[in-house]
Design an enzyme around this catalytic site. Sequence first.
Site, PDB file in Angstrom:
ATOM      1  N   ASP A 202       0.817  -1.214   0.000  1.00 29.27           N
ATOM      2  CA  ASP A 202       0.000   0.000   0.000  1.00 29.27           C
ATOM      3  C   ASP A 202       0.848   1.260   0.000  1.00 29.27           C
ATOM      4  O   ASP A 202       2.069   1.214   0.190  1.00 29.27           O
ATOM      5  CB  ASP A 202      -0.979  -0.002   1.187  1.00 29.27           C
ATOM      6  CG  ASP A 202      -0.313  -0.461   2.493  1.00 29.27           C
ATOM      7  OD1 ASP A 202       0.926  -0.387   2.589  1.00 29.27           O
ATOM      8  OD2 ASP A 202      -1.044  -0.882   3.400  1.00 29.27           O
TER       9      ASP A 202
ATOM     10  N   ASP B 282      -7.607  -2.497  14.226  1.00 29.58           N
ATOM     11  CA  ASP B 282      -8.995  -2.741  13.801  1.00 29.58           C
ATOM     12  C   ASP B 282      -9.104  -3.964  12.884  1.00 29.58           C
ATOM     13  O   ASP B 282     -10.152  -4.209  12.296  1.00 29.58           O
ATOM     14  CB  ASP B 282      -9.579  -1.501  13.109  1.00 29.58           C
ATOM     15  CG  ASP B 282      -8.858  -1.147  11.809  1.00 29.58           C
ATOM     16  OD1 ASP B 282      -7.890  -1.849  11.423  1.00 29.58           O
ATOM     17  OD2 ASP B 282      -9.259  -0.162  11.157  1.00 29.58           O
TER      18      ASP B 282
ATOM     19  N   HIS C 257      -7.333  -4.572  10.107  1.00 23.41           N
ATOM     20  CA  HIS C 257      -7.056  -4.413   8.670  1.00 23.41           C
ATOM     21  C   HIS C 257      -5.787  -5.158   8.258  1.00 23.41           C
ATOM     22  O   HIS C 257      -4.881  -5.366   9.063  1.00 23.41           O
ATOM     23  CB  HIS C 257      -7.004  -2.939   8.257  1.00 23.41           C
ATOM     24  CG  HIS C 257      -5.867  -2.140   8.766  1.00 23.41           C
ATOM     25  ND1 HIS C 257      -5.973  -0.823   9.132  1.00 23.41           N
ATOM     26  CD2 HIS C 257      -4.554  -2.459   8.970  1.00 23.41           C
ATOM     27  CE1 HIS C 257      -4.798  -0.374   9.523  1.00 23.41           C
ATOM     28  NE2 HIS C 257      -3.916  -1.343   9.443  1.00 23.41           N
TER      29      HIS C 257
ATOM     30  N   GLU D 111      -9.664  -1.858   5.311  1.00 22.13           N
ATOM     31  CA  GLU D 111     -10.316  -1.560   6.583  1.00 22.13           C
ATOM     32  C   GLU D 111     -11.568  -2.424   6.764  1.00 22.13           C
ATOM     33  O   GLU D 111     -12.061  -3.018   5.799  1.00 22.13           O
ATOM     34  CB  GLU D 111     -10.699  -0.072   6.603  1.00 22.13           C
ATOM     35  CG  GLU D 111      -9.502   0.884   6.527  1.00 22.13           C
ATOM     36  CD  GLU D 111      -8.710   0.982   7.840  1.00 22.13           C
ATOM     37  OE1 GLU D 111      -8.627  -0.016   8.583  1.00 22.13           O
ATOM     38  OE2 GLU D 111      -8.161   2.070   8.106  1.00 22.13           O
TER      39      GLU D 111
HETATM   40  P1  PGA Z   1       1.934  -1.305  12.743  1.00 15.10           P
HETATM   41  O1  PGA Z   1       0.726  -1.286  11.693  1.00 15.10           O
HETATM   42  O2  PGA Z   1       2.886  -2.331  12.253  1.00 15.10           O
HETATM   43  O3  PGA Z   1       2.518   0.074  12.707  1.00 15.10           O
HETATM   44  O4  PGA Z   1       1.327  -1.665  14.058  1.00 15.10           O
HETATM   45  C1  PGA Z   1       0.217  -2.505  11.257  1.00 15.10           C
HETATM   46  C2  PGA Z   1      -0.819  -2.269  10.179  1.00 15.10           C
HETATM   47  O5  PGA Z   1      -1.443  -1.193  10.168  1.00 15.10           O
HETATM   48  O6  PGA Z   1      -1.011  -3.168   9.338  1.00 15.10           O
END
Ligand code: PGA
Length: 260
Positions: free
Chosen positions: A67, A136, A138, A143
Amino acid sequence: MEIIIQSDSQAGDAVAARMIAGLIRRKPDAVLGLATGSTPLGLYRELVRMHREEGLDFSRVTTFNLDEYIGLAPDHPQSYRRFMFENLFNHINSPVERIHIPDGMTDDVPAFCEAYEQAIRDAGGIDLQVLGIGTDGHVGFNEPSSSLASRTRIKTLTRQTLSDNARFFENPDEQPHHVITMGIGTIMESRQVVMLAFGANKAEAVSRTVEGPVCAMMPASVLQFHSKAHLILDDASAAGLAKADYYRWVYANKPDWQRH
Ligand code: PGA
């Protein structure tokens, strides 16, 4: 799903790095799917170490990142392109033409997304996809409520993700709300998935992913349908799992030929 619980994130990074290095040694022209965020940083440090000290060779490896933020120039300190070069690509021997990261500055998002899907197909598909998980649930930036069949496309971030990632942006007005992300359908076509989740703030998302129902409100739960998904945890992120003892027992008793 294979649930691998290690005492801390460093031990988890080492397991993930061994899986990736093993793949590259078996298949020097492997196609990797890569992730950003805080979670894979230790894994990337370990891959850099393996490149420097053990000669792990990325010269024929192709990569696709999950992404990118829409509207951030490639050299913006928070762009995922910059993140990937600073934390991995500047320190290994990946030819730049084999590195693919969604273009957050494209002026035709749908056409770009279609071309990205085509580039993955042209490369022969992704052999191993590295994933983190949002608080959450994702994966990539898919999302909650994302179609479990979705392809690479634009997404709007949830307020929860915006607040989780706000710490990276000095000026809150610069934090994009839109992103390009590989879809869940795209991720599910990877031949192998390695998801990393460390820390207590991921425990709820992890338990819902592994032991809850498969549903679009917890996008990572779709991995229950993936035939080769490995979930690498530390004690803190595994704390909410009802069957944690069983997963530890399974991993400790793997036959030697199955070890990573
Ligand atoms: P993080 O994010 O590794 O900064 O906890 C994980 C994600 O959003 O997939």
